[in-house]
Write a protein that holds these residues in place. Structure first.
Motif, PDB file in Angstrom:
ATOM      1  N   THR A  65      64.743  31.989  38.383  1.00  0.00           N
ATOM      2  CA  THR A  65      64.852  30.614  38.879  1.00  0.00           C
ATOM      3  C   THR A  65      64.943  30.597  40.397  1.00  0.00           C
ATOM      4  O   THR A  65      64.291  29.779  41.055  1.00  0.00           O
ATOM      5  CB  THR A  65      66.070  29.902  38.253  1.00  0.00           C
ATOM      6  OG1 THR A  65      65.879  29.849  36.837  1.00  0.00           O
ATOM      7  CG2 THR A  65      66.247  28.501  38.799  1.00  0.00           C
ATOM      8  N   MET A  66      65.740  31.487  40.958  1.00  0.00           N
ATOM      9  CA  MET A  66      65.856  31.546  42.423  1.00  0.00           C
ATOM     10  C   MET A  66      64.489  31.748  43.057  1.00  0.00           C
ATOM     11  O   MET A  66      64.126  31.042  44.005  1.00  0.00           O
ATOM     12  CB  MET A  66      66.788  32.686  42.839  1.00  0.00           C
ATOM     13  CG  MET A  66      68.240  32.436  42.571  1.00  0.00           C
ATOM     14  SD  MET A  66      69.263  33.871  43.009  1.00  0.00           S
ATOM     15  CE  MET A  66      69.010  33.947  44.778  1.00  0.00           C
ATOM     16  N   CYS A  67      63.735  32.704  42.554  1.00  0.00           N
ATOM     17  CA  CYS A  67      62.435  33.020  43.140  1.00  0.00           C
ATOM     18  C   CYS A  67      61.439  31.880  42.973  1.00  0.00           C
ATOM     19  O   CYS A  67      60.674  31.588  43.885  1.00  0.00           O
ATOM     20  CB  CYS A  67      61.888  34.302  42.520  1.00  0.00           C
ATOM     21  SG  CYS A  67      62.856  35.766  42.967  1.00  0.00           S
ATOM     22  N   ARG A  68      61.459  31.225  41.835  1.00  0.00           N
ATOM     23  CA  ARG A  68      60.540  30.101  41.607  1.00  0.00           C
ATOM     24  C   ARG A  68      60.856  28.922  42.515  1.00  0.00           C
ATOM     25  O   ARG A  68      59.987  28.109  42.797  1.00  0.00           O
ATOM     26  CB  ARG A  68      60.602  29.652  40.156  1.00  0.00           C
ATOM     27  CG  ARG A  68      59.865  30.563  39.238  1.00  0.00           C
ATOM     28  CD  ARG A  68      59.728  29.973  37.865  1.00  0.00           C
ATOM     29  NE  ARG A  68      58.851  30.823  37.081  1.00  0.00           N
ATOM     30  CZ  ARG A  68      58.942  30.968  35.785  1.00  0.00           C
ATOM     31  NH1 ARG A  68      59.856  30.303  35.106  1.00  0.00           N
ATOM     32  NH2 ARG A  68      58.118  31.753  35.150  1.00  0.00           N
ATOM     33  N   LEU A  69      62.098  28.821  42.964  1.00  0.00           N
ATOM     34  CA  LEU A  69      62.502  27.705  43.817  1.00  0.00           C
ATOM     35  C   LEU A  69      62.425  28.028  45.308  1.00  0.00           C
ATOM     36  O   LEU A  69      62.804  27.218  46.133  1.00  0.00           O
ATOM     37  CB  LEU A  69      63.916  27.248  43.449  1.00  0.00           C
ATOM     38  CG  LEU A  69      64.020  26.530  42.103  1.00  0.00           C
ATOM     39  CD1 LEU A  69      65.480  26.324  41.712  1.00  0.00           C
ATOM     40  CD2 LEU A  69      63.275  25.210  42.136  1.00  0.00           C
ATOM     41  N   GLN A  70      61.921  29.212  45.655  1.00  0.00           N
ATOM     42  CA  GLN A  70      61.764  29.594  47.063  1.00  0.00           C
ATOM     43  C   GLN A  70      60.298  29.583  47.455  1.00  0.00           C
ATOM     44  O   GLN A  70      59.418  29.863  46.637  1.00  0.00           O
ATOM     45  CB  GLN A  70      62.286  31.017  47.296  1.00  0.00           C
ATOM     46  CG  GLN A  70      63.772  31.117  47.397  1.00  0.00           C
ATOM     47  CD  GLN A  70      64.185  32.549  47.711  1.00  0.00           C
ATOM     48  OE1 GLN A  70      63.871  33.468  46.968  1.00  0.00           O
ATOM     49  NE2 GLN A  70      64.885  32.718  48.804  1.00  0.00           N
ATOM     50  N   THR A  71      60.049  29.318  48.728  1.00  0.00           N
ATOM     51  CA  THR A  71      58.699  29.485  49.247  1.00  0.00           C
ATOM     52  C   THR A  71      58.399  30.980  49.263  1.00  0.00           C
ATOM     53  O   THR A  71      59.322  31.812  49.305  1.00  0.00           O
ATOM     54  CB  THR A  71      58.574  28.938  50.683  1.00  0.00           C
ATOM     55  OG1 THR A  71      59.432  29.679  51.550  1.00  0.00           O
ATOM     56  CG2 THR A  71      58.911  27.449  50.760  1.00  0.00           C
ATOM     57  N   LYS A  72      57.133  31.339  49.240  1.00  0.00           N
ATOM     58  CA  LYS A  72      56.773  32.764  49.288  1.00  0.00           C
ATOM     59  C   LYS A  72      57.319  33.405  50.560  1.00  0.00           C
ATOM     60  O   LYS A  72      57.793  34.531  50.532  1.00  0.00           O
ATOM     61  CB  LYS A  72      55.257  32.938  49.216  1.00  0.00           C
ATOM     62  CG  LYS A  72      54.701  32.671  47.853  1.00  0.00           C
ATOM     63  CD  LYS A  72      53.211  32.937  47.813  1.00  0.00           C
ATOM     64  CE  LYS A  72      52.690  32.711  46.411  1.00  0.00           C
ATOM     65  NZ  LYS A  72      51.289  33.082  46.283  1.00  0.00           N
ATOM     66  N   ALA A  73      57.257  32.683  51.674  1.00  0.00           N
ATOM     67  CA  ALA A  73      57.727  33.223  52.952  1.00  0.00           C
ATOM     68  C   ALA A  73      59.231  33.463  52.966  1.00  0.00           C
ATOM     69  O   ALA A  73      59.718  34.310  53.697  1.00  0.00           O
ATOM     70  CB  ALA A  73      57.341  32.290  54.088  1.00  0.00           C
ATOM     71  N   ALA A  74      59.984  32.724  52.150  1.00  0.00           N
ATOM     72  CA  ALA A  74      61.442  32.874  52.123  1.00  0.00           C
ATOM     73  C   ALA A  74      61.896  33.979  51.172  1.00  0.00           C
ATOM     74  O   ALA A  74      63.050  34.396  51.225  1.00  0.00           O
ATOM     75  CB  ALA A  74      62.096  31.558  51.725  1.00  0.00           C
ATOM     76  N   LEU A  85      56.181  36.654  42.926  1.00  0.00           N
ATOM     77  CA  LEU A  85      57.286  36.305  42.043  1.00  0.00           C
ATOM     78  C   LEU A  85      57.897  37.567  41.428  1.00  0.00           C
ATOM     79  O   LEU A  85      59.120  37.731  41.404  1.00  0.00           O
ATOM     80  CB  LEU A  85      56.792  35.352  40.953  1.00  0.00           C
ATOM     81  CG  LEU A  85      57.839  34.769  40.036  1.00  0.00           C
ATOM     82  CD1 LEU A  85      58.881  33.977  40.811  1.00  0.00           C
ATOM     83  CD2 LEU A  85      57.184  33.880  38.985  1.00  0.00           C
ATOM     84  N   THR A  86      57.065  38.495  40.985  1.00  0.00           N
ATOM     85  CA  THR A  86      57.550  39.738  40.375  1.00  0.00           C
ATOM     86  C   THR A  86      58.381  40.549  41.355  1.00  0.00           C
ATOM     87  O   THR A  86      59.457  41.047  41.015  1.00  0.00           O
ATOM     88  CB  THR A  86      56.361  40.577  39.859  1.00  0.00           C
ATOM     89  OG1 THR A  86      55.603  39.788  38.949  1.00  0.00           O
ATOM     90  CG2 THR A  86      56.823  41.852  39.194  1.00  0.00           C
ATOM     91  N   GLY A  87      57.885  40.688  42.585  1.00  0.00           N
ATOM     92  CA  GLY A  87      58.621  41.444  43.602  1.00  0.00           C
ATOM     93  C   GLY A  87      59.939  40.786  43.955  1.00  0.00           C
ATOM     94  O   GLY A  87      60.948  41.465  44.162  1.00  0.00           O
ATOM     95  N   CYS A  88      59.962  39.473  44.002  1.00  0.00           N
ATOM     96  CA  CYS A  88      61.181  38.735  44.315  1.00  0.00           C
ATOM     97  C   CYS A  88      62.227  38.942  43.217  1.00  0.00           C
ATOM     98  O   CYS A  88      63.388  39.230  43.504  1.00  0.00           O
ATOM     99  CB  CYS A  88      60.866  37.246  44.473  1.00  0.00           C
ATOM    100  SG  CYS A  88      62.304  36.218  44.844  1.00  0.00           S
ATOM    101  N   VAL A 148      61.104  22.706  51.992  1.00  0.00           N
ATOM    102  CA  VAL A 148      59.802  22.214  52.427  1.00  0.00           C
ATOM    103  C   VAL A 148      58.987  21.864  51.187  1.00  0.00           C
ATOM    104  O   VAL A 148      59.185  22.438  50.119  1.00  0.00           O
ATOM    105  CB  VAL A 148      59.047  23.222  53.324  1.00  0.00           C
ATOM    106  CG1 VAL A 148      59.808  23.468  54.618  1.00  0.00           C
ATOM    107  CG2 VAL A 148      58.787  24.526  52.611  1.00  0.00           C
ATOM    108  N   LYS A 149      58.086  20.932  51.366  1.00  0.00           N
ATOM    109  CA  LYS A 149      57.270  20.487  50.241  1.00  0.00           C
ATOM    110  C   LYS A 149      56.027  21.361  50.138  1.00  0.00           C
ATOM    111  O   LYS A 149      55.285  21.513  51.109  1.00  0.00           O
ATOM    112  CB  LYS A 149      56.893  19.020  50.388  1.00  0.00           C
ATOM    113  CG  LYS A 149      56.275  18.462  49.136  1.00  0.00           C
ATOM    114  CD  LYS A 149      56.204  16.968  49.185  1.00  0.00           C
ATOM    115  CE  LYS A 149      55.719  16.476  47.813  1.00  0.00           C
ATOM    116  NZ  LYS A 149      55.573  15.049  47.789  1.00  0.00           N
ATOM    117  N   GLU A 150      55.840  21.926  48.966  1.00  0.00           N
ATOM    118  CA  GLU A 150      54.621  22.683  48.660  1.00  0.00           C
ATOM    119  C   GLU A 150      54.045  22.080  47.395  1.00  0.00           C
ATOM    120  O   GLU A 150      54.671  22.151  46.336  1.00  0.00           O
ATOM    121  CB  GLU A 150      54.927  24.171  48.459  1.00  0.00           C
ATOM    122  CG  GLU A 150      55.247  24.893  49.738  1.00  0.00           C
ATOM    123  CD  GLU A 150      55.342  26.402  49.579  1.00  0.00           C
ATOM    124  OE1 GLU A 150      55.175  26.922  48.453  1.00  0.00           O
ATOM    125  OE2 GLU A 150      55.597  27.070  50.586  1.00  0.00           O
ATOM    126  N   GLY A 151      52.888  21.446  47.527  1.00  0.00           N
ATOM    127  CA  GLY A 151      52.316  20.730  46.391  1.00  0.00           C
ATOM    128  C   GLY A 151      53.210  19.545  46.067  1.00  0.00           C
ATOM    129  O   GLY A 151      53.535  18.746  46.931  1.00  0.00           O
TER     130      GLY A 151
END
Length: 182
Positions: A65-74, A85-88, A148-151
């Protein structure tokens, strides 16, 4: 029909028709449909709350859940694999594992002080929020988050626990904390 009654009946009918038409129009005077679905404030609040819950309220943390709610850069693995997502999830899988205590009181999370925040040297503009957390018998603690808004989603771009002593008595530390913790 009596000639005197006819104008009164027409007037009454006209007034009824006008009232019916007025009731059908929107309050703003336009025929634009009202937006459906949750407001930006509701979406930002939910994302921030769900992220803090996944991080702080469950032991071990809910890495997925944490990873899905973060931007890739974060994500903590951005430099290694572009923030997959897997690496996070692999990076976060052990957060709180050593703290597993099923007797902990429920963590209460309050999201407040939602506001626009400008871009910084390393983060895009978005919404800033204050997350205040508390368990019975413990001191309150606060985090500041940038979303930040993504999509169509609001995702976590920045977190800071630098609210501490310096801002202990500040009701709204969101903008200064985000500006200081690039």
């Amino acid at each position: 029909m009596n000639p005197r009654i006819r104008p009164a009946a027409v007037t009454a009918w006209s007034a009824t028709a006008l009232l019916a038409l007025a009731a059908c129009s929107s309050e703003s005077g336009t025929d634009d449909p009202k937006p459906s679905g949750p407001s930006t404030k509701q979406l930002v609040t939910k994302s921030a709350h769900d992220y803090m819950h996944a991080w702080m309220a469950v032991e071990p943390a809910d890495a997925k859940t944490m990873c899905r709610l973060q931007t890739k850069a974060a994500r903590p693995n951005f430099d290694d694999d572009g923030g997959t997502l897997t690496g996070c999830i692999k990076e976060y899988k052990d957060i709180g594992a050593e703290d597993a205590d099923s007797d902990s009181p429920e963590l209460k999370i309050k999201i407040s002080n939602i506001q626009n925040v400008p871009a910084s040297a390393t983060h895009p503009a978005g919404k800033g929020v204050l997350a205040t957390m508390h368990r019975a018998g413990e001191d309150r603690f606060r985090y500041v988050l940038r979303l930040v808004k993504e999509g169509d989603k609001w995702l976590i771009e920045q977190t800071s626990d630098s609210v501490g002593d310096r801002y202990a008595h500040t009701a709204d530390p969101v903008a200064p904390v985000l500006a200081e913790t690039d």
